[in-house]
Design a protein around this motif. Structure first.
Motif, PDB file in Angstrom:
ATOM      1  N   LEU A  75       0.859  -1.186   0.000  1.00  0.00           N
ATOM      2  CA  LEU A  75       0.000   0.000   0.000  1.00  0.00           C
ATOM      3  C   LEU A  75       0.894   1.234   0.000  1.00  0.00           C
ATOM      4  O   LEU A  75       1.511   1.580   1.013  1.00  0.00           O
TER       5      LEU A  75
ATOM      6  N   ASN B 280      -0.251   4.414  -1.325  1.00  0.00           N
ATOM      7  CA  ASN B 280      -1.083   5.569  -0.993  1.00  0.00           C
ATOM      8  C   ASN B 280      -2.534   5.120  -0.947  1.00  0.00           C
ATOM      9  O   ASN B 280      -2.900   4.067  -1.462  1.00  0.00           O
ATOM     10  N   THR B 281      -3.340   5.927  -0.308  1.00  0.00           N
ATOM     11  CA  THR B 281      -4.771   5.595  -0.150  1.00  0.00           C
ATOM     12  C   THR B 281      -5.660   6.332  -1.128  1.00  0.00           C
ATOM     13  O   THR B 281      -6.896   6.227  -1.065  1.00  0.00           O
TER      14      THR B 281
ATOM     15  N   LYS C  39      -8.194   4.055  -5.035  1.00  0.00           N
ATOM     16  CA  LYS C  39      -9.129   3.157  -4.388  1.00  0.00           C
ATOM     17  C   LYS C  39      -9.075   1.746  -4.969  1.00  0.00           C
ATOM     18  O   LYS C  39      -9.338   0.761  -4.270  1.00  0.00           O
TER      19      LYS C  39
ATOM     20  N   LEU D  26      -6.184   0.088  -3.362  1.00  0.00           N
ATOM     21  CA  LEU D  26      -6.540  -0.164  -1.964  1.00  0.00           C
ATOM     22  C   LEU D  26      -7.407  -1.411  -1.851  1.00  0.00           C
ATOM     23  O   LEU D  26      -7.213  -2.251  -0.953  1.00  0.00           O
TER      24      LEU D  26
ATOM     25  N   LEU E  21      -8.273   1.977   7.275  1.00  0.00           N
ATOM     26  CA  LEU E  21      -7.122   1.793   6.377  1.00  0.00           C
ATOM     27  C   LEU E  21      -7.202   2.750   5.204  1.00  0.00           C
ATOM     28  O   LEU E  21      -6.189   3.323   4.778  1.00  0.00           O
ATOM     29  N   GLY E  22      -8.398   2.934   4.662  1.00  0.00           N
ATOM     30  CA  GLY E  22      -8.545   3.851   3.534  1.00  0.00           C
ATOM     31  C   GLY E  22      -8.300   5.299   3.920  1.00  0.00           C
ATOM     32  O   GLY E  22      -7.842   6.100   3.101  1.00  0.00           O
ATOM     33  N   ASN E  23      -8.610   5.659   5.171  1.00  0.00           N
ATOM     34  CA  ASN E  23      -8.381   7.035   5.630  1.00  0.00           C
ATOM     35  C   ASN E  23      -6.954   7.267   6.133  1.00  0.00           C
ATOM     36  O   ASN E  23      -6.625   8.389   6.566  1.00  0.00           O
ATOM     37  N   GLY E  24      -6.117   6.231   6.118  1.00  0.00           N
ATOM     38  CA  GLY E  24      -4.734   6.391   6.569  1.00  0.00           C
ATOM     39  C   GLY E  24      -4.575   6.401   8.076  1.00  0.00           C
ATOM     40  O   GLY E  24      -3.511   6.771   8.585  1.00  0.00           O
TER      41      GLY E  24
ATOM     42  N   ASP F  98       3.724  -1.731   5.406  1.00  0.00           N
ATOM     43  CA  ASP F  98       2.761  -1.533   4.320  1.00  0.00           C
ATOM     44  C   ASP F  98       2.667  -2.708   3.358  1.00  0.00           C
ATOM     45  O   ASP F  98       2.031  -2.597   2.309  1.00  0.00           O
TER      46      ASP F  98
END
Length: 895
Positions: A727, A729-730, A733, A736, A768-771, A852
């Motif tokens: 991963l 970067n988020t 999508k 992700l 996870l998607g929002n970091g 990551d």
């Protein structure tokens, strides 16, 4: 007098007099700072004038005898003082009033002049020597009444004064003059006359300045150093420094001012009302250095701002500031909680009184205080003491009062020196109470030269042994009657101490080879039983001569250094072997090796080993040789050794001296040499190549395709098709979602559709998607979920759970039974969640996957069994086969 204990002081080191460089660095080091600009400029000026100072000192040294002789002519009458100079030069003698030179020397009117000056220069010196300021009470000294011995001492003292002045010029600091003049003045006042010495010094100053008429700055420098000496003579004798203590019965120890002046100066700080802000900061930092033994502002960015502001604004005194520092939590943390009360008392004396504990009674008094009231009561008792008020008062920061600051008791000297070191806070054991307790017990019954404490072996009788040798803190006293421990180089039954009659016996095969100048292998009467075997002797004359050179010189000398005439006489029988050894020892080569360049103690020890074949027995024997050296010199020492009864009994007229005895330390050092391994009985076995290395070594060269084939042998295409999901970067999508689905496949061994689990993982996916969390934390969340517990924890025993855990989170099978037992303890005692955190938090996970990367199947090659175990673990169906992959076996060493 019975000696019960030792103060434990380290060996005294030579006094290093102050120089500009040493003084500058010492001041900066004491204040824990870099040298200031002014100090650096002073040091730069001193270094720039270094060559000039050396040149001036060289000129004065080359003309020292002339300068001293002119000064002596000024104060002595009735003869020639020049005759008492140790090494008078060959000068041009000037005739006074037309007298003959010998007659002038008898009358004491002859003097040295420089040859380049001519007759008028001599006349000028005659009249200039008669003038000058003459102190009250000066009377010329008659040489005949004064005596030859006193004349030699007086001229020696004048030469010393000039030597000290050259030392001070080179060092750039007149401290050496102040120290030595104060010490010599008391002797001169009793033996000679202070007024006469002042007149002689003024004459020396005029002569010395005359050599630099073309350089006014040099003249001014030379005059300044001579003026320091004259001022010390004219100044009144300073009184001794009396040590102050809390009661009258403890007073009385005095310190001469010369010792006080010889110490490295320590800056003393006092908080005065008119100080600037910068000066007040310096005083506060000095207080921190004294109490905490370091600058806490500079080192740790710490400080007690409330107390600092109060002492700067004169709301509290420096004494109160010191008191509150001692009661602060920081002081308690650094110097109270870490130590026993005995050591706390010792450190508190250093911090608040600047000294160590004087006696057991004093220790008992303050130990009872800290035991009853804690550190606060102890700090109050020390700060409120009369001693603190006498030395520091209300304004002065406490300072260390060590050697040179005030008189010290010898009974705690060593412990106090250790207390002042930077390493004192790291020493946990209390020193003073241990030392004082030792005074009630007699010294242990051991040899003075035991436990490696042999200064003669370290540096052949040097007063200052090496720092690397650490004898006992309370060693047995070494007196002049103490005998060193020596080991016989041969049969121990022939030791001359226990069996003096066996002194002349040769060591045989157990000792060194003996060389005798004889042609008969056996001597004596066989029937009478007096025949002695010389089977281990050498009969060749050249071999005997070679052995003599090796024993006397320690090596073979050059061809031009050999004594050819003595060798011929020995071969012709004109001289004995003893006389040949004597001539070798009296040669210039031997004198330069073992006498000229060495001090007398080391010379005696070396020569004694060379000629008698053993070290000296101790101080009593050394004192005898010192007396011989003082009265008869080098050649008298050689004759005394070769003509001694011991030499006659052991070697006689025809035997080359050999090494008969060694010290224990010398034997140990010799036995550890690489060439002596065989003598110790150590068997050196050749290194053998392991069998698996031989089998793995190719018999012939292999081609590149062959090597590639062997590398890939047994490796399937699966390894090459492995894809790593990371991963980065988020924002993307799609990527992700791929990472999330890859994590599901790795942890649950299949894709997890939303309609199967509902919203169980929606929170984790959203974070996870929002970091908010990393992939590692996402994997931990999956492993601790209800689905994972239901599928891979509840149905299986712990051993199988561990295998599945390493498969899901580390991408491999367990390495061995040791790893299974380690994780089994965590699983049994802390549960499944702690087990998963241990796996994901392990260094192996961090190194391979990081934060990551989604865990994936790995192909480990070490240990060797881990690769097939991982293959079996991944190639079976988990639900249909619950057998163990890693079988149990007997654990080996290290598991």
């Amino acid at each position: 007098m019975t000696v019960k204990a030792s103060g434990g002081s380290p060996v005294v080191q030579p006094q290093l007099f102050r120089t500009v460089g040493v003084e500058t660095i010492a001041q900066a080091e004491q204040q824990d700072r870099f040298p200031s600009r002014a100090e650096l400029q002073q040091l730069e000026t001193y270094l720039a004038s270094g060559q000039q100072r050396l040149d001036v000192a060289t000129v004065l040294t080359n003309n020292s005898e002339l300068i001293v002789s002119r000064a002596a002519n000024r104060i002595f009458v009735g003869g020639s003082p020049m005759a008492y100079l140790e090494k008078p030069p060959a000068p041009v003698m000037a005739e006074a009033n037309g007298m003959d030179t010998k007659e002038a020397m008898k009358l004491g009117t002859a003097f040295y002049v420089e040859s380049q000056g001519g007759f008028f220069e001599g006349i000028q010196n005659v009249f200039s020597s008669a003038g000058g300021d003459i102190p009250v009470g000066f009377q010329p000294i008659n040489i005949s009444r004064y005596g030859a011995s006193n004349m030699q001492k007086s001229l020696r003292d004048l030469s010393w004064f000039l030597r000290y002045i050259t030392y001070a010029m080179v060092a750039g600091d007149p401290n050496i003059l102040t120290v030595n003049v104060r010490g010599l003045r008391e002797i001169i006042e009793k033996a000679c006359s202070t007024a006469a010495t002042v007149v002689a010094l003024k004459a020396m100053k005029r002569t010395a300045v005359g050599y630099f008429r073309a350089e006014p700055t040099v003249q001014e420098m030379v005059e300044s150093y001579f003026n320091v000496v004259l001022n010390e003579f004219n100044a009144p004798t300073p009184s001794n420094k009396l040590r102050q203590r809390s009661s009258g019965d403890l007073q009385g120890l005095e310190l001469p001012q010369i010792y006080y002046a010889a110490t490295v100066g320590r800056s003393r700080y006092a908080m005065k009302p008119g100080l600037s802000e910068l000066e007040k900061k310096d005083v506060l930092r000095a207080a921190y250095r004294q109490v905490f033994e370091r600058d806490i502002v500079k080192g740790y960015s710490l400080g007690i701002s409330d107390l600092e502001s109060k002492v700067k604004n004169n709301e509290i005194s420096m004494k109160e500031f010191i008191r509150r520092l001692g009661k602060s939590p920081l002081y308690r943390q650094q110097f109270v909680d870490r130590f026993v009360n005995s050591r706390v008392v010792e450190l508190a004396f250093r911090h608040f009184l600047g000294r160590g504990i004087s006696a057991r009674e004093e220790f008992s008094q303050y130990f009872s205080i800290i035991s009853a009231g804690g550190i606060n009561r102890l700090v109050d008792a020390l700060v409120n003491s009369r001693e603190y008020g006498d030395y520091f008062g209300e304004e002065t920061v406490p300072y260390l009062r060590g050697l040179g600051i005030e008189a010290q008791e010898c009974r705690n000297w060593g412990a106090q020196i250790d207390l002042f070191n930077y390493s004192a806070p790291f020493r946990k054991v209390p020193q003073f109470v241990t030392l004082f307790a030792g005074y009630d017990r007699p010294l242990p019954d051991r040899h003075a030269y035991g436990v490696g404490n042999d200064p003669l072996e370290i540096q052949f009788g040097a007063i200052f042994p090496k720092d690397t040798v650490s004898p006992k803190a309370a060693p047995a006293p070494i007196g002049k009657d103490v005998r060193r421990m020596l080991i016989r180089n041969g049969a121990g039954i022939s030791n001359q101490v226990s069996n003096p009659q066996a002194r002349a016996e040769v060591p045989g095969s157990l000792g060194p080879k003996v060389f005798k100048l004889t042609q008969t292998p056996r001597v004596g009467n066989k029937k009478a039983g007096t025949q002695s075997s010389v089977r281990f002797s050498e009969v060749s004359t050249q071999a005997v001569i070679r052995a003599a050179y090796l024993q006397v010189f320690g090596r073979m000398v050059y061809e031009g250094q050999r004594l050819k005439l003595a060798e011929i006489k020995l071969e012709n029988g004109e001289i004995s072997l003893r006389e040949f050894i004597r001539q070798l020892a009296r040669s210039d080569v031997f004198r330069n090796l073992y006498w000229t360049k060495l001090y007398v103690c080391k010379s005696v020890e070396y020569i004694h080993r060379r000629l008698l074949g053993r070290p000296t027995y101790g101080r009593q024997e050394l004192n005898t040789y010192y007396d011989i050296c003082a009265k008869k010199g080098f050649y008298g020492l050689i004759d005394a050794l070769i003509e001694s009864p011991e030499y006659n009994e052991v070697f006689g007229e025809d035997t080359v001296p050999y090494e008969r005895y060694l010290t224990p330390q010398g034997l140990a050092l010799r036995g550890l040499r690489p060439g002596a391994i065989g003598d110790l009985g150590v068997t050196v076995t050749p290194a053998e190549t392991p069998r698996f290395v031989e089998l793995g070594t190719p018999a012939n060269l292999r081609t590149a395709p062959d090597i590639d084939f062997r590398v890939n042998q047994g490796v399937s295409k699966e390894r090459q098709q492995t894809k790593v999901f990371k991963l980065t970067n988020t924002v993307d999508k799609v990527a992700l979602a791929q990472v999330i689905r890859a994590a599901y496949r790795q942890i649950f061994e299949r894709d997890i559709e939303p309609y199967l689990v509902g919203n169980e993982f929606s929170v984790l996916e959203s974070r996870l998607g929002n970091g908010e969390i990393t992939v590692r934390e996402f994997v931990i969340g999956l492993g601790q979920s209800e689905l994972y517990l239901r599928e891979f924890y509840t149905p299986y025993p712990n051993t199988k759970v561990i295998e599945l855990g390493t498969k899901h989170f580390l991408g491999r099978a367990p390495q061995n039974q040791g790893e299974i037992r380690r994780y089994n303890q965590i699983l049994a005692s802390q549960g499944i969640k702690a087990f998963i955190e241990a796996l994901v938090g392990s260094p192996e996970y961090t190194e391979v996957f990081g934060e990551d990367v989604v865990p994936y199947r790995r192909y480990p090659t070490l240990p060797a069994a881990n690769f097939p175990n991982t293959e079996r673990l991944y190639n079976r169906l988990t639900k249909q086969d619950d057998s163990l992959v890693v079988p149990s076996f007997t654990p080996g060493a290290g598991f």
